[in-house]
Each structure stands twice: as structure tokens, then as C-alpha cells.
Write an enzyme that holds these catalytic residues in place. Structure first.
Site, PDB file in Angstrom:
ATOM      1  N   LYS A 106     -22.430   4.481  -9.708  1.00  0.00           N
ATOM      2  CA  LYS A 106     -21.924   4.300 -11.063  1.00  0.00           C
ATOM      3  C   LYS A 106     -22.375   2.987 -11.683  1.00  0.00           C
ATOM      4  CE  LYS A 106     -18.265   7.640 -11.037  1.00  0.00           C
ATOM      5  NZ  LYS A 106     -18.262   8.073  -9.610  1.00  0.00           N
TER       6      LYS A 106
HETATM    7  C1  LIG Z   1     -18.192   9.298  -9.291  1.00  0.00           C
HETATM    8  C2  LIG Z   1     -18.725   9.591  -7.976  1.00  0.00           C
HETATM    9  C3  LIG Z   1     -19.232  10.844  -7.664  1.00  0.00           C
HETATM   10  C4  LIG Z   1     -19.201  12.006  -8.645  1.00  0.00           C
HETATM   11  O1  LIG Z   1     -20.033  11.796  -9.759  1.00  0.00           O
HETATM   12  P1  LIG Z   1     -19.841  12.670 -11.085  1.00  0.00           P
HETATM   13  O2  LIG Z   1     -20.889  12.198 -11.999  1.00  0.00           O
HETATM   14  O3  LIG Z   1     -18.454  12.373 -11.590  1.00  0.00           O
HETATM   15  O4  LIG Z   1     -19.972  14.087 -10.693  1.00  0.00           O
HETATM   16  C5  LIG Z   1     -19.773  11.039  -6.406  1.00  0.00           C
HETATM   17  N1  LIG Z   1     -19.786  10.058  -5.485  1.00  0.00           N
HETATM   18  C6  LIG Z   1     -19.288   8.829  -5.738  1.00  0.00           C
HETATM   19  C7  LIG Z   1     -19.324   7.804  -4.681  1.00  0.00           C
HETATM   20  C8  LIG Z   1     -18.763   8.549  -6.996  1.00  0.00           C
HETATM   21  O5  LIG Z   1     -18.287   7.349  -7.232  1.00  0.00           O
END
Ligand SMILES: *Cc1c(COP(=O)(O)O)cnc(C)c1O
Length: 435
Positions: A106
């Protein structure tokens, strides 16, 4: 390029789409069409750096709203870490998206969004609201920390994030405030939506959202699909991406990349037991459910917000949906077993989210094993460093893992949060008293 709400009642430009996050009609912003990249770009792809790819792709979405110079600078700042494709087996690679400041993928989206919002807000005061199931909040906080005139409010579910995640949400101080909500992630997401659409709050402040609904999160997440493809196309095999999915922002970004012309053979939407999307593909019915707690907790989402975007990409046609993605759901037991197996056989430590993606690749391979010529290179998106989920990973693998210094630094700081029940009026009252 115009940006249009998925509920079709609002049309605007990229600047407003980014600053508002959510459209007034409750929909999510989408570009009016997905731009196509020319064949020259694809021929040249293996020679481009991640930053060069990012610049070309982002320019298509941002058009004239920002100068080349400013955009280049933002992209160089955002992508100042590596995104390596690490070999696990002969035909499975892990695209490690976790080398940024908070060690989760993220960081990519949140850092880009923070800089774009700061750029477009031109120094006017703003309050950014983010609901998080764990990693979004810390990446958003890191992206915005110290940005003048922007205050960030992070809503997270009490007791439902890991101790380290909580430290990464609550120890910033300054312009970052953590609201600890006595409920689930879905409650946090619902509260954030209420805040953003509240008339009185909107009269007093300029509000914006920073979870995965902001289009500025998706744009940079397309970059690394091109980047990974560029590195692995040399094998001359079809390329499959397995995306561990919660709110489906990461997967939607992949679908953007394919619509831009990237010849991805198959996308796998891999989920934990929060299986609304795999169920939808199986039955044709979309039924949101309360989220279930699992060991891959950043994907504990019962009503994925980007489903609206996927629907709009596929013109609401389920047969298109089924052509473009396959989707599988896995239990915690299966996740733990694959973590042990991959560690033992290939000496690679998966975090629980990457492990779910690995299972997706294995499942597709099995499903195709009786078909000849269906060999492929599988890329799993490894979305977090295993040390972010140290309790689970150590317990599953029965061994100590080394905590990188970047993460250790958070552990040493003091938690600061304000606690609330799931009560919009109380949260609103708190915000109204903010300056
Ligand atoms: C947010 C997140 C996801 C999922 O991502 P999306 O874009 O919401 O589908 C998967 N793995 C981790 C570690 C995350 O922080």
C-alpha cells in the site's frame, strides 16, 4: 480525460476526482475510458526503468493536469524503493511489493495519492479520512506525514490489527490522528463513508478519503504489472498474475493494465474465507457478508469497495467477468500449510497474504494440468513483508524471523489513539471540535 462516477451521476476532472475521493452520488471515480499504450511502448518495455514505466502510464491518466516535470519528480519520490521479482520455483515468481517505508504494497498507492492530493490542493487546508483493516492506514500516514495543511484521521478496528500494525497506525503524532473503533473494518469503512457525506462536516471542512476508493491509489498500482511483465516475458510463456484480494484495488489496477494493452494471460483473484467475489463468479449473485477474521487480515473484507469499478469495467456482464478473471478462496489451514511447504521446499518465507496468492497459482495449475500447452509463468503479488505478521508467521513456521530495522523503529514508539464505539454521532462530535 474525464472521470465519471460508477453510479453515473457525476462527471469531473482528475484533480477533483482525486481531491474528493468519493463521488457525491456515492460511486467511485473511473476514467471515462482506459487509454491504450502504443506498440512502441511495449517493444521498448524491457529497456524501461520502473520510474519510466510509471511516468508513461501515469501521463495517460493525468493528461495536462500536471506538468511532465512535476509528475516525474513525484514518481521518482514515490518509487524510491525496489520492486524485485524473486524466483521461488522454476515458474513461480514473487513480486515483492513490500520494500517501501511501511513494508506493505500500500506504500505504492498511498504515497502517490498523498503527493497528488498535496499537489492539487495547492496549500489549502484539508482533512483526509482513511478506514483501514491494517496496512492502508500506516501507508497513508507515512505518505502524508508532515505534509503542511493536511490533517489525517485513521479509523481502525480495535483489537483486529496486529500489534505492529497498530504501532504503525498510532505512533506518528503531528498531523496524523488514530481513531480506534470498537467494531470491525466494515464498521470503520461505513463510518468513513458517513463522515465524508455528512453535510455539516462538509460545510466546516474540506474532506477527502484515502482508502482504496481513491482513483489516485489505483493509477500507480498499474505500474508494477508492466514492470513485472517486462522482466519475465523473456521466458516466452503466458503470464499469470495471482493477486491476494480484499477490497480488490490491486486487482482492478491489474485489469487497467491489461486494458491498456498488457498481454496478461490470466488474472487470479485469490481470497481468504471472505469469498464474496469467488462466490459471485460461481453463482452469478453478489452477496456482501459481514467480514470474517482470518490470518490474512488485510483481506478481511465482506463488501469489497472496488467491486463497483470491476462491474463498470465489464459493463456489468458476468460472462466478461468470468473471461477476465478466475477467483479462488482459501482457508487459514490451507494458507498455513502452503507457508510451511514453500519454506521447507524452496526456502522462501511467504506472508499470509502472499501465501493465499501462491495457493491461487497452484490451484490454477492443477486445473490446467490436463490441458496440454497450458504451461505458464505465475507471478504472485507479495503484498507485505512477513515480519509485518510476525506472530502468525513465527507460529506457523515454528521459527524466529528477523524484524527489519524499518519495522523495529515503530515498535519502540508510544501508541496514541482516541477510542470510539461504532457511533457516528460521537465521531462526528469529535471531528467538529477539531480546528
Ligand atoms: C490491502 C492488502 C491486500 C488487499 O489489497 P486490495 O487492493 O484491497 O485487494 C492484500 N495484502 C495486504 C498485505 C494488504 O495490505
Amino acid at each position: 480525460m474525464k472521470y465519471i462516477s460508477t453510479r453515473l451521476q457525476e462527471e469531473t476532472n482528475i484533480k477533483t476526482a482525486i481531491l474528493k475521493g468519493l463521488a457525491d452520488d456515492g460511486g467511485l471515480f473511473m476514467p471515462e475510458y482506459i487509454p491504450k499504450l502504443d506498440s512502441q511502448f511495449f517493444e521498448n518495455l524491457p529497456n524501461l526503468s520502473l520510474q519510466e514505466i510509471g511516468f508513461t502510464v501515469a501521463s495517460e491518466f493525468l493528461g495536462e493536469s500536471i506538468s511532465d516535470e512535476n509528475l516525474k519528480q513525484i514518481i521518482d519520490e514515490v518509487l524510491n524503493f525496489e520492486i524485485p521479482a524473486v524466483k521461488i520455483t522454476e515458474n513461480i515468481y514473487s513480486l515483492e511489493l513490500f520494500h517501501g517505508p511501511t513494508m506493505a504494497f500500500k506504500d505504492v498507492g498511498a504515497r502517490f495519492m498523498a503527493r497528488m492530493m498535496s499537489y492539487f490542493s495547492e496549500g489549502k487546508p484539508m482533512k483526509v479520512i482513511a478506514a483501514t483493516s491494517g496496512d492502508t492506514g500506516s501507508a497513508v500516514a507515512s505518505g502524508f506525514f508532515g505534509v503542511p495543511e493536511i490533517e489525517v484521521y485513521i479509523l481502525y478496528p480495535k483489537g483486529k490489527v496486529s500489534p505492529l500494525q497498530e504501532k504503525q497506525l498510532t505512533t506518528w503524532g503531528g498531523n496524523i490522528k488514530a481513531l480506534e473503533i470498537n467494531g470491525t473494518f466494515d464498521d470503520c469503512q461505513a463510518l468513513a463513508k458517513q463522515i465524508l457525506s455528512d453535510e455539516e462536516l462538509n460545510r466546516k471542512f474540506t474532506l477527502s478519503s484515502a482508502n482504496s476508493i481513491n482513483i489516485a491509489r489505483l493509477i500507480p498500482q498499474t505500474f508494477y504489472y508492466f514492470w513485472a511483465f517486462a522482466q519475465l516475458q523473456k521466458f516466452g510463456k503466458p503470464i499469470v498474475f495471482s493477486v491476494p484480494s480484499g477490497n480488490f484495488g490491486n486487482l482492478t489496477a491489474g485489469l487497467f493494465a491489461r486494458k491498456m494493452g498488457l498481454p496478461v494471460h490470466q488474472f487470479i483473484a485469490s481470497t481468504n474465507e471472505n469469498n464474496v467475489v469467488p462466490k459471485f463468479l460461481e453463482t452469478g449473485n453478489y452477496e456482501s457478508k459481514p467480514s470474517k477474521q482470518t490470518i490474512s487480515n488485510a483481506m478481511d473484507v465482506g463488501n469489497p469497495s472496488n467491486f463497483e469499478r470491476m462491474k463498470s469495467l465489464f459493463n456489468n456482464d458476468i460472462s466478461d467477468f468470468r473471461k477476465e478473471i478466475v477467483s479462488y478462496s482459501f482457508s487459514d489451514e490451507e494458507t498455513k500449510n502452503i507457508m510451511r511447504k514453500v519454506k521447507k521446499e524452496f526456502n522462501y518465507t511467504l506472508d499470509p497474504h502472499g501465501a493465499v496468492a501462491y495457493l491461487g497459482l497452484e490451484t490454477l495449475r492443477q486445473a490446467q494440468s490436463d490441458k496440454e500447452g497450458e504451461d505458464f509463468v505465475g507471478i504472485l503479488l507479495e503484498t507485505a513483508h512477513p515480519a509485518k505478521f510476525v506472530e502468525v508467521v513465527e507460529d506457523v513456521l515454528n521459527e524466529k524471523i528477523v524484524i527489519p530495522e524499518k519495522l523495529e523503529a515503530f515498535n519502540k514508539k508510544e501508541k496514541q489513539s482516541v477510542e470510539f464505539p461504532v457511533d457516528f454521532e460521537l465521531v462526528k462530535q469529535f471531528l467538529m471540535e477539531e480546528k
